[in-house]
Design a protein around this motif. Sequence first.
Motif, PDB file in Angstrom:
ATOM      1  N   ILE A 129       0.839  -1.209   0.000  1.00  0.00           N
ATOM      2  CA  ILE A 129       0.000   0.000   0.000  1.00  0.00           C
ATOM      3  C   ILE A 129       0.870   1.253   0.000  1.00  0.00           C
ATOM      4  CG2 ILE A 129      -1.627   1.355   1.401  1.00  0.00           C
ATOM      5  CD1 ILE A 129      -2.934  -1.361   2.156  1.00  0.00           C
ATOM      6  N   LEU A 130       1.887   1.269   0.850  1.00  0.00           N
ATOM      7  CA  LEU A 130       2.747   2.454   0.923  1.00  0.00           C
ATOM      8  C   LEU A 130       3.533   2.670  -0.371  1.00  0.00           C
ATOM      9  CD1 LEU A 130       4.019   2.104   4.595  1.00  0.00           C
ATOM     10  CD2 LEU A 130       2.475   3.867   3.696  1.00  0.00           C
ATOM     11  N   ALA A 131       4.041   1.594  -0.950  1.00  0.00           N
ATOM     12  CA  ALA A 131       4.866   1.724  -2.153  1.00  0.00           C
ATOM     13  C   ALA A 131       4.025   1.994  -3.397  1.00  0.00           C
ATOM     14  CB  ALA A 131       5.698   0.454  -2.354  1.00  0.00           C
ATOM     15  N   ARG A 132       2.956   1.227  -3.595  1.00  0.00           N
ATOM     16  CA  ARG A 132       2.201   1.305  -4.852  1.00  0.00           C
ATOM     17  C   ARG A 132       1.062   2.319  -4.827  1.00  0.00           C
ATOM     18  NH1 ARG A 132       6.054  -0.510  -7.736  1.00  0.00           N
ATOM     19  NH2 ARG A 132       6.299  -2.747  -7.827  1.00  0.00           N
ATOM     20  N   LEU A 133       0.443   2.508  -3.686  1.00  0.00           N
ATOM     21  CA  LEU A 133      -0.697   3.411  -3.625  1.00  0.00           C
ATOM     22  C   LEU A 133      -0.338   4.789  -3.071  1.00  0.00           C
ATOM     23  CD1 LEU A 133      -3.420   0.879  -2.425  1.00  0.00           C
ATOM     24  CD2 LEU A 133      -2.785   1.498  -4.757  1.00  0.00           C
ATOM     25  N   GLU A 134       0.595   4.820  -2.142  1.00  0.00           N
ATOM     26  CA  GLU A 134       0.989   6.097  -1.538  1.00  0.00           C
ATOM     27  C   GLU A 134       2.293   6.647  -2.120  1.00  0.00           C
ATOM     28  OE1 GLU A 134      -0.943   7.702   0.546  1.00  0.00           O
ATOM     29  OE2 GLU A 134      -2.413   6.088   0.662  1.00  0.00           O
ATOM     30  N   ASN A 135       2.920   5.882  -3.005  1.00  0.00           N
ATOM     31  CA  ASN A 135       4.161   6.301  -3.683  1.00  0.00           C
ATOM     32  C   ASN A 135       5.310   6.638  -2.737  1.00  0.00           C
ATOM     33  OD1 ASN A 135       3.114   6.039  -6.334  1.00  0.00           O
ATOM     34  ND2 ASN A 135       2.028   7.969  -6.040  1.00  0.00           N
ATOM     35  N   VAL A 136       5.415   5.884  -1.641  1.00  0.00           N
ATOM     36  CA  VAL A 136       6.541   6.049  -0.723  1.00  0.00           C
ATOM     37  C   VAL A 136       7.736   5.315  -1.341  1.00  0.00           C
ATOM     38  CG1 VAL A 136       7.418   5.549   1.603  1.00  0.00           C
ATOM     39  CG2 VAL A 136       5.018   6.217   1.278  1.00  0.00           C
ATOM     40  N   GLU A 137       8.890   5.963  -1.337  1.00  0.00           N
ATOM     41  CA  GLU A 137      10.088   5.364  -1.954  1.00  0.00           C
ATOM     42  C   GLU A 137      10.514   4.105  -1.205  1.00  0.00           C
ATOM     43  OE1 GLU A 137      13.314   8.042  -2.582  1.00  0.00           O
ATOM     44  OE2 GLU A 137      12.006   9.585  -3.411  1.00  0.00           O
ATOM     45  N   ARG A 138      11.093   3.166  -1.949  1.00  0.00           N
ATOM     46  CA  ARG A 138      11.537   1.895  -1.365  1.00  0.00           C
ATOM     47  C   ARG A 138      12.598   2.133  -0.289  1.00  0.00           C
ATOM     48  NH1 ARG A 138      13.449   0.496  -6.432  1.00  0.00           N
ATOM     49  NH2 ARG A 138      14.952  -0.862  -5.454  1.00  0.00           N
ATOM     50  N   ARG A 139      13.494   3.051  -0.522  1.00  0.00           N
ATOM     51  CA  ARG A 139      14.550   3.347   0.467  1.00  0.00           C
ATOM     52  C   ARG A 139      13.922   3.801   1.783  1.00  0.00           C
ATOM     53  NH1 ARG A 139      19.808   4.425  -0.281  1.00  0.00           N
ATOM     54  NH2 ARG A 139      19.457   4.775  -2.487  1.00  0.00           N
TER      55      ARG A 139
END
Length: 173
Positions: A129-139
Amino acid sequence: MAKRFEPDTELDGITRRFRPVLMAYLFRRLRNHAEAEDLTQEVFVRLAAQERLEMQAPEGYIFQIATNLLRDRSRRNRVRSEFRDDLSRMEGRAVDPLDPLRIAGDREALGIIRRAIAELPERTRHIFILARLENVERRTLAESYGISISTIDRELARALASLTSLMHGDGEQ
């Protein structure tokens, strides 16, 4: 001194006086005799709808009505043109934006995706959810969870594999 306008007695005189010049004014802007005629008629219909009206300069009032009608016509034409352009762009995609079957199918697909996401393990679900929907960087996710970027990538791959499986019917029972 303002002249009192009596619609029943003076409208004919005002119409005879201003109709030719109003037609010319509208025709110069529209370049269409029928439309100029229609708008001229609409000006006098609106003028006749006034019960009593004090006019300092009837020509100013009449041309203001005409100008407002031209603006309204321009806005309507612009909206229609934009709508036609949008439809023509969609026709190339063979998509009917208001197709009830497509809308129902999309809602069903969203329900499947929502359930599939809910069934993911908690950490995998949160990372997805954070990576794909909220666009939070992987790092940032890796630092936040105290894990490596490669672990974040594995969690995302697991989530995508699970969702893909469910969407293609592989995971149905």
